[in-house]
Design a protein around this motif. Structure first.
Motif, PDB file in Angstrom:
ATOM      1  N   UNK A 175       0.816  -1.206   0.000  1.00 35.50           N
ATOM      2  CA  UNK A 175       0.000   0.000   0.000  1.00 35.50           C
ATOM      3  C   UNK A 175       0.857   1.266   0.000  1.00 35.50           C
ATOM      4  N   UNK A 176       2.119   1.136   0.397  1.00 39.03           N
ATOM      5  CA  UNK A 176       2.967   2.318   0.575  1.00 39.03           C
ATOM      6  C   UNK A 176       4.094   2.438  -0.440  1.00 39.03           C
ATOM      7  N   UNK A 177       4.597   1.307  -0.963  1.00 43.12           N
ATOM      8  CA  UNK A 177       5.753   1.305  -1.856  1.00 43.12           C
ATOM      9  C   UNK A 177       5.364   0.836  -3.251  1.00 43.12           C
ATOM     10  N   UNK A 178       6.103   1.325  -4.239  1.00 44.05           N
ATOM     11  CA  UNK A 178       5.994   0.815  -5.602  1.00 44.05           C
ATOM     12  C   UNK A 178       7.345   0.999  -6.284  1.00 44.05           C
ATOM     13  N   UNK A 179       7.453   0.524  -7.528  1.00 42.89           N
ATOM     14  CA  UNK A 179       8.684   0.646  -8.305  1.00 42.89           C
ATOM     15  C   UNK A 179       8.391   1.355  -9.624  1.00 42.89           C
ATOM     16  N   UNK A 180       9.408   1.992 -10.172  1.00 42.98           N
ATOM     17  CA  UNK A 180       9.247   2.761 -11.407  1.00 42.98           C
ATOM     18  C   UNK A 180       8.718   1.884 -12.535  1.00 42.98           C
ATOM     19  N   UNK A 181       9.280   0.683 -12.676  1.00 44.42           N
ATOM     20  CA  UNK A 181       8.929  -0.164 -13.812  1.00 44.42           C
ATOM     21  C   UNK A 181       7.516  -0.727 -13.754  1.00 44.42           C
ATOM     22  N   UNK A 182       6.847  -0.519 -12.649  1.00 47.45           N
ATOM     23  CA  UNK A 182       5.438  -0.922 -12.587  1.00 47.45           C
ATOM     24  C   UNK A 182       4.529   0.083 -13.278  1.00 47.45           C
ATOM     25  N   UNK A 183       5.092   1.242 -13.667  1.00 46.55           N
ATOM     26  CA  UNK A 183       4.272   2.315 -14.219  1.00 46.55           C
ATOM     27  C   UNK A 183       4.695   2.748 -15.625  1.00 46.55           C
ATOM     28  N   UNK A 184       5.884   2.320 -16.074  1.00 48.18           N
ATOM     29  CA  UNK A 184       6.343   2.672 -17.423  1.00 48.18           C
ATOM     30  C   UNK A 184       7.030   1.462 -18.040  1.00 48.18           C
ATOM     31  N   UNK A 185       7.552   1.644 -19.231  1.00 50.22           N
ATOM     32  CA  UNK A 185       8.314   0.582 -19.886  1.00 50.22           C
ATOM     33  C   UNK A 185       9.535   0.217 -19.049  1.00 50.22           C
ATOM     34  N   UNK A 186      10.111  -0.988 -19.249  1.00 49.28           N
ATOM     35  CA  UNK A 186      11.296  -1.380 -18.474  1.00 49.28           C
ATOM     36  C   UNK A 186      12.428  -0.363 -18.615  1.00 49.28           C
ATOM     37  N   UNK A 187      13.022  -0.028 -17.487  1.00 50.15           N
ATOM     38  CA  UNK A 187      14.070   0.997 -17.424  1.00 50.15           C
ATOM     39  C   UNK A 187      15.291   0.409 -16.742  1.00 50.15           C
ATOM     40  N   UNK A 188      16.464   0.584 -17.346  1.00 58.03           N
ATOM     41  CA  UNK A 188      17.707   0.077 -16.779  1.00 58.03           C
ATOM     42  C   UNK A 188      18.459   1.193 -16.053  1.00 58.03           C
ATOM     43  N   UNK A 189      19.398   0.778 -15.203  1.00 57.24           N
ATOM     44  CA  UNK A 189      20.155   1.724 -14.371  1.00 57.24           C
ATOM     45  C   UNK A 189      20.879   2.777 -15.205  1.00 57.24           C
ATOM     46  N   UNK A 190      21.609   2.374 -16.244  1.00 56.60           N
ATOM     47  CA  UNK A 190      22.397   3.335 -17.020  1.00 56.60           C
ATOM     48  C   UNK A 190      21.505   4.353 -17.722  1.00 56.60           C
ATOM     49  N   UNK A 191      20.344   3.909 -18.203  1.00 51.33           N
ATOM     50  CA  UNK A 191      19.428   4.838 -18.845  1.00 51.33           C
ATOM     51  C   UNK A 191      18.872   5.835 -17.834  1.00 51.33           C
ATOM     52  N   UNK A 192      18.528   5.334 -16.649  1.00 52.14           N
ATOM     53  CA  UNK A 192      18.021   6.229 -15.615  1.00 52.14           C
ATOM     54  C   UNK A 192      19.088   7.244 -15.214  1.00 52.14           C
ATOM     55  N   UNK A 193      20.340   6.802 -15.100  1.00 56.57           N
ATOM     56  CA  UNK A 193      21.439   7.723 -14.773  1.00 56.57           C
ATOM     57  C   UNK A 193      21.554   8.829 -15.827  1.00 56.57           C
ATOM     58  N   UNK A 194      21.325   8.471 -17.082  1.00 59.44           N
ATOM     59  CA  UNK A 194      21.356   9.470 -18.159  1.00 59.44           C
ATOM     60  C   UNK A 194      20.295  10.544 -17.922  1.00 59.44           C
ATOM     61  N   UNK A 195      19.076  10.133 -17.581  1.00 57.86           N
ATOM     62  CA  UNK A 195      18.002  11.102 -17.340  1.00 57.86           C
ATOM     63  C   UNK A 195      18.281  11.934 -16.094  1.00 57.86           C
TER      64      UNK A 195
END
Length: 330
Positions: A175-195
């Protein structure tokens, strides 16, 4: 004002925490520092926390998962390669909470992920946290750290963390936690670091110097190696714990044993016991022998070995005690 962004190739949590701590020590009034990294499976605890209370050291040890104590206060968090860490350090007249909020929102704009940022700089999606954040503001500097859950298993958090001593219990994690990939396309660490780095540069509007820290290669920075080896030590990760009492109880074929161990700074200071009367002498000697030893499984072997000569008639009982205590104590 200068902007320096560091990227770590290492996933060793002690190594990366040593980088973060060293960068904080190097802070000056003319530089904004950003540090991006991810850790292999580990539990990161606050400076003043007790690992025996906030997580499950015995289970972690059995699965070769390290506990690493931070140099800052705050809560305990389980991490693995489904997380991305961000640290921002800078003079607080320039690096403000408002600026950090813009950086966080800007990170997710290209991903078309609608996030909200709370007053304590937690990132929220649909009113659920995708981050765990720590913020420290001194007279001169602001230090911000956040761990973003990219594709995290809440079952792992529940498995390794001790809900009895946590703000969250296992039942309300979902009820309190979620993850980024549950809401958008799969995202990898290096791509997220770029953003993240793009948002930092766009928000701050500063020339940037990018530095990649080679996998586990110690930077030539004053104090780095000293900090790293401290962070690797049992004395730091366990020995800095507040005083507590550990209660252990079991049933052997030869009788019932109950132990209460006072532990101060990770060291056994007193042992209370209860067992059948014919083993009182053995247990009394064990309780005395244990005083001064670190509260860990390795100590159990030394404690029991010291009793084998004087209590050879209870060899089997001492071996059973040793095996039990090694299983119970991290």
């Amino acid at each position: 004002m200068k902007l320096s962004i560091y990227y770590s190739e290492s996933t060793d949590p002690s190594f990366n925490q040593a980088i973060e701590e060293t960068l904080l020590k190097q802070a000056n009034g003319n530089n904004i520092i950003a540090f991006l990294w991810q850790n292999q499976r580990s539990v990161n605890i606050g400076k003043d926390q007790n690992p025996w209370r906030v997580c499950k050291p015995k289970l972690l040890r059995s699965e070769n998962i390290n506990i690493v104590r931070r140099h800052t206060i705050g809560g305990a968090i389980y991490q693995d390669l489904t997380h991305t860490n961000i640290a921002l350090i800078g003079p607080n007249h320039y690096l403000t909470q408002c600026i950090i909020k813009k950086i966080l929102i800007g990170t997710f704009e290209p991903l078309k992920l609608d996030i909200a940022v709370s007053n304590n700089l937690e990132c929220l999606v649909e009113n659920k946290k995708i981050s765990n954040t720590a913020l420290s503001v001194s007279e001169d500097y602001l230090f911000f750290h956040t761990t973003l859950r990219v594709n995290t298993s809440l079952a792992d958090i529940s498995k390794y963390m001790n809900s009895r001593y946590s703000i969250l219990n296992h039942q309300n994690l979902e009820r309190s936690y979620t993850s980024i990939n549950q809401h958008i396309r799969p995202l990898e660490h290096n791509e997220l670091c770029h953003y993240i780095s793009n948002s930092i540069q766009k928000t701050l509007k500063l020339d940037v110097e990018n530095t990649v820290i080679v996998n586990n290669q110690h930077p030539d920075w004053i104090e780095f190696s000293t900090i790293f080896y401290r962070l690797k030590s049992w004395d730091w990760n366990y020995g800095q714990s507040p005083s507590f009492i550990e209660s252990l109880e079991t049933e052997f074929s030869w009788g019932h044993v109950e132990l209460k161990l006072n532990v101060d700074a990770g060291v056994i200071t007193k042992v209370y016991y209860d067992t059948t009367i014919q083993y009182h002498h053995m247990m009394n000697d064990l309780s005395q022998a244990a005083i001064g030893y670190p509260f860990n499984a390795k100590s159990v072997i030394s404690i029991v070995c010291s009793l084998l000569l004087t209590h050879s008639e209870h060899y089997d009982e001492l071996m059973a005690l040793s095996e039990w205590l090694q299983q119970e104590i991290a």
